[in-house]
Scaffold this motif. Structure first.
Motif, PDB file in Angstrom:
ATOM      1  N   SER A 282      24.293  15.989 -13.043  1.00  0.00           N
ATOM      2  CA  SER A 282      24.368  17.449 -12.930  1.00  0.00           C
ATOM      3  C   SER A 282      24.200  17.896 -11.482  1.00  0.00           C
ATOM      4  O   SER A 282      24.905  18.788 -11.005  1.00  0.00           O
ATOM      5  CB  SER A 282      23.290  18.098 -13.800  1.00  0.00           C
ATOM      6  OG  SER A 282      23.475  17.788 -15.155  1.00  0.00           O
ATOM      7  N   PHE A 299      33.103  27.700  -8.115  1.00  0.00           N
ATOM      8  CA  PHE A 299      31.695  27.990  -8.381  1.00  0.00           C
ATOM      9  C   PHE A 299      31.433  28.041  -9.881  1.00  0.00           C
ATOM     10  O   PHE A 299      30.450  27.463 -10.375  1.00  0.00           O
ATOM     11  CB  PHE A 299      31.306  29.324  -7.736  1.00  0.00           C
ATOM     12  CG  PHE A 299      29.879  29.731  -8.019  1.00  0.00           C
ATOM     13  CD1 PHE A 299      28.836  29.252  -7.247  1.00  0.00           C
ATOM     14  CD2 PHE A 299      29.598  30.585  -9.085  1.00  0.00           C
ATOM     15  CE1 PHE A 299      27.525  29.608  -7.526  1.00  0.00           C
ATOM     16  CE2 PHE A 299      28.299  30.965  -9.366  1.00  0.00           C
ATOM     17  CZ  PHE A 299      27.250  30.466  -8.582  1.00  0.00           C
ATOM     18  N   LEU A 300      32.312  28.709 -10.635  1.00  0.00           N
ATOM     19  CA  LEU A 300      32.088  28.863 -12.074  1.00  0.00           C
ATOM     20  C   LEU A 300      32.258  27.545 -12.814  1.00  0.00           C
ATOM     21  O   LEU A 300      31.553  27.281 -13.784  1.00  0.00           O
ATOM     22  CB  LEU A 300      33.057  29.908 -12.640  1.00  0.00           C
ATOM     23  CG  LEU A 300      32.808  31.358 -12.212  1.00  0.00           C
ATOM     24  CD1 LEU A 300      33.872  32.276 -12.804  1.00  0.00           C
ATOM     25  CD2 LEU A 300      31.413  31.817 -12.647  1.00  0.00           C
ATOM     26  N   ARG A 301      33.168  26.709 -12.370  1.00  0.00           N
ATOM     27  CA  ARG A 301      33.448  25.463 -13.091  1.00  0.00           C
ATOM     28  C   ARG A 301      32.531  24.327 -12.687  1.00  0.00           C
ATOM     29  O   ARG A 301      32.293  23.416 -13.489  1.00  0.00           O
ATOM     30  CB  ARG A 301      34.900  25.028 -12.862  1.00  0.00           C
ATOM     31  CG  ARG A 301      35.930  25.944 -13.511  1.00  0.00           C
ATOM     32  CD  ARG A 301      37.328  25.407 -13.253  1.00  0.00           C
ATOM     33  NE  ARG A 301      37.498  24.063 -13.799  1.00  0.00           N
ATOM     34  CZ  ARG A 301      38.536  23.279 -13.524  1.00  0.00           C
ATOM     35  NH1 ARG A 301      39.489  23.709 -12.710  1.00  0.00           N
ATOM     36  NH2 ARG A 301      38.631  22.088 -14.063  1.00  0.00           N
ATOM     37  N   HIS A 302      32.009  24.351 -11.451  1.00  0.00           N
ATOM     38  CA  HIS A 302      31.268  23.190 -10.967  1.00  0.00           C
ATOM     39  C   HIS A 302      29.831  23.502 -10.542  1.00  0.00           C
ATOM     40  O   HIS A 302      28.923  22.760 -10.891  1.00  0.00           O
ATOM     41  CB  HIS A 302      32.029  22.555  -9.790  1.00  0.00           C
ATOM     42  CG  HIS A 302      33.418  22.147 -10.128  1.00  0.00           C
ATOM     43  ND1 HIS A 302      34.537  22.710  -9.547  1.00  0.00           N
ATOM     44  CD2 HIS A 302      33.885  21.256 -11.036  1.00  0.00           C
ATOM     45  CE1 HIS A 302      35.626  22.165 -10.051  1.00  0.00           C
ATOM     46  NE2 HIS A 302      35.262  21.279 -10.958  1.00  0.00           N
ATOM     47  N   VAL A 303      29.613  24.587  -9.830  1.00  0.00           N
ATOM     48  CA  VAL A 303      28.262  24.879  -9.338  1.00  0.00           C
ATOM     49  C   VAL A 303      27.375  25.469 -10.431  1.00  0.00           C
ATOM     50  O   VAL A 303      26.259  25.001 -10.663  1.00  0.00           O
ATOM     51  CB  VAL A 303      28.312  25.829  -8.125  1.00  0.00           C
ATOM     52  CG1 VAL A 303      26.890  26.165  -7.669  1.00  0.00           C
ATOM     53  CG2 VAL A 303      29.106  25.197  -6.988  1.00  0.00           C
ATOM     54  N   LEU A 304      27.870  26.496 -11.131  1.00  0.00           N
ATOM     55  CA  LEU A 304      27.054  27.158 -12.155  1.00  0.00           C
ATOM     56  C   LEU A 304      26.662  26.208 -13.283  1.00  0.00           C
ATOM     57  O   LEU A 304      25.474  26.139 -13.639  1.00  0.00           O
ATOM     58  CB  LEU A 304      27.805  28.372 -12.707  1.00  0.00           C
ATOM     59  CG  LEU A 304      27.022  29.222 -13.728  1.00  0.00           C
ATOM     60  CD1 LEU A 304      25.727  29.740 -13.109  1.00  0.00           C
ATOM     61  CD2 LEU A 304      27.875  30.380 -14.232  1.00  0.00           C
ATOM     62  N   PRO A 305      27.590  25.435 -13.876  1.00  0.00           N
ATOM     63  CA  PRO A 305      27.166  24.472 -14.903  1.00  0.00           C
ATOM     64  C   PRO A 305      26.172  23.447 -14.359  1.00  0.00           C
ATOM     65  O   PRO A 305      25.264  23.014 -15.067  1.00  0.00           O
ATOM     66  CB  PRO A 305      28.479  23.799 -15.331  1.00  0.00           C
ATOM     67  CG  PRO A 305      29.535  24.778 -14.972  1.00  0.00           C
ATOM     68  CD  PRO A 305      29.056  25.456 -13.728  1.00  0.00           C
ATOM     69  N   SER A 306      26.345  23.079 -13.089  1.00  0.00           N
ATOM     70  CA  SER A 306      25.428  22.122 -12.484  1.00  0.00           C
ATOM     71  C   SER A 306      24.013  22.684 -12.395  1.00  0.00           C
ATOM     72  O   SER A 306      23.031  22.005 -12.710  1.00  0.00           O
ATOM     73  CB  SER A 306      25.922  21.732 -11.089  1.00  0.00           C
ATOM     74  OG  SER A 306      25.004  20.865 -10.458  1.00  0.00           O
ATOM     75  N   VAL A 307      23.896  23.938 -11.981  1.00  0.00           N
ATOM     76  CA  VAL A 307      22.577  24.576 -11.877  1.00  0.00           C
ATOM     77  C   VAL A 307      21.915  24.669 -13.253  1.00  0.00           C
ATOM     78  O   VAL A 307      20.729  24.348 -13.420  1.00  0.00           O
ATOM     79  CB  VAL A 307      22.702  25.978 -11.246  1.00  0.00           C
ATOM     80  CG1 VAL A 307      21.372  26.731 -11.340  1.00  0.00           C
ATOM     81  CG2 VAL A 307      23.146  25.864  -9.792  1.00  0.00           C
ATOM     82  N   ILE A 308      22.677  25.087 -14.250  1.00  0.00           N
ATOM     83  CA  ILE A 308      22.142  25.175 -15.616  1.00  0.00           C
ATOM     84  C   ILE A 308      21.692  23.797 -16.096  1.00  0.00           C
ATOM     85  O   ILE A 308      20.617  23.640 -16.698  1.00  0.00           O
ATOM     86  CB  ILE A 308      23.195  25.769 -16.560  1.00  0.00           C
ATOM     87  CG1 ILE A 308      23.504  27.216 -16.173  1.00  0.00           C
ATOM     88  CG2 ILE A 308      22.719  25.705 -18.010  1.00  0.00           C
ATOM     89  CD1 ILE A 308      24.666  27.822 -16.947  1.00  0.00           C
TER      90      ILE A 308
END
Length: 371
Positions: A282, A299-308
């Motif tokens: 993640s 950002f929506l496809r890779h960064v945000l899911p990673s943070v979650i």
């Protein structure tokens, strides 16, 4: 994976009312019976695993529907002590998330089989996302029925105490005997198919990890031996079966034949390093995409899911290793820390001495072969 074998042995030993030593015999017999299937080839392994899972899924769905239908108002009981009825989101993390992660281990199994699959770029994502969706529905349904069933049978407080009792090794069988005794032996069969299917699927996948590591030079060369008849990594399969058999036998003697304690140690200690791997994936996913495919970076496809993922998995790890848990989990952090320390030392050594092997690892076809 060894905990699955111990579970299989103890499940059948208790169901057939056999002397305690029989769980060890049954567990080792399960490993021996699975070996020819694993050595036969990927088609045999995946087909047998799917059939066993199908039996389990249909049986558990029937169990859940019947128990929920007989639970009356108890179907509104919360899944956890935080958030109210029927649960809310505030209590879905922490120990609940850690438990769910353990139940979901294996969703990534198809990725390790990419070299042996037709059209892996299409089929692996379908298998991964499809398995998550299917198990999500089945897991929630059975968990809901289990909580509602115990609540309806014994009351909310007493029911949850009984459900959480570490000595209650087979709560689904107990609920089956209360609500649908005609289903008793079907539930026993479900336990067997669940354990055997899980074992075969896991060994099929993990043997490919071991083979790929040996092929790239990270593990002893003999482990990359391929069977000329079936095309499977036979040496890796034999090696892993022997390692698992060792842990099964060791748990029997270390814990004086107590299968419940043995399963708790093997599963509790063994699953956390996998969750750590999920945390690292993640964390590093956006870095990997940024370096390898910057044009598609989002950002929506890779960064945000990673943070979650980092936040959720990080809390699950914290809850799993904190020392104020009930025994024996309060000591797990010591063993887990030792495993991770050994892994870090081994990683530094390998990267320092065999960096080119690390570069080769993870490719469906090694880069020099592709060229």
């Amino acid at each position: 994976i060894a905990s699955v074998s111990v579970f299989l042995g103890s499940w059948l030993q208790a169901a057939c009312d056999l002397p305690n030593v029989w769980w060890l015999i049954i567990a080792l017999a399960g490993i021996a019976v699975s070996l020819p299937i694993l050595l036969r080839g990927i088609s045999a392994s995946t087909q047998v695993s799917f059939i066993l899972f199908a039996v389990e899924a249909v049986g558990l769905a029937i169990f859940a529907v019947v128990v929920l239908a007989k639970s009356g108002g108890a179907i509104a009981l919360p899944f956890h002590p935080t958030g109210g009825s029927p649960g809310g989101f505030s209590g879905l993390n922490g120990i609940v998330f850690a438990t769910v992660l353990f139940a979901y281990v294996g969703w990534e199994n198809s990725a390790g089989l990419a070299e042996e699959l037709r059209n892996p770029h299409r089929n692996v994502p379908i298998a991964v996302l499809g398995s998550i969706a299917l198990i999500l529905v089945l897991y929630v349904l059975v968990a809901w029925a289990t909580v509602a069933g115990y609540g309806a049978w014994k009351g909310a407080a007493a029911g949850m105490t009984r459900l959480g009792d570490p000595n209650n090794a087979a709560p689904l069988v107990e609920l089956t005997d209360h609500f649908m005794p005609w289903f008793h032996w079907v539930m026993i069969v479900i336990g067997v198919t669940s354990a055997c299917g899980c074992y075969i699927a896991a060994l099929t996948h993990v043997s490919r990890w071991t083979y790929a590591s040996a092929r790239s030079g990270l593990m002893p060369k003999p482990l990359d031996t391929i069977s000329p008849r079936s095309g499977v990594p036979a040496a890796a399969i034999w090696f892993l079966n022997l390692v698992i058999a060792f842990f099964v036998v060791a748990s029997y003697f270390v814990f004086k034949g107590n299968a419940v304690t043995g399963t708790a140690y093997l599963a509790g200690i063994g699953s956390v390093p996998l969750i750590v791997a999920y945390l690292l994936v993640s964390l590093l996913c956006p870095v990997y995409v940024w370096r390898r495919d910057r044009a598609r970076f989002s950002f929506l496809r890779h960064v945000l899911p990673s943070v979650i993922g980092v936040l959720s998995v990080g809390e699950a790890i914290y809850v799993s290793v904190q020392p104020n848990q009930p025994p024996p989990a309060n000591m797990f952090w010591i063993y887990i820390l030792a495993i991770l320390a050994i892994a870090v030392v081994a990683t530094v050594f390998v990267v320092t001495t065999r960096g080119e092997a690390v570069d080769r690892l993870g490719y469906t076809v090694p880069p020099d072969a592709a060229e």
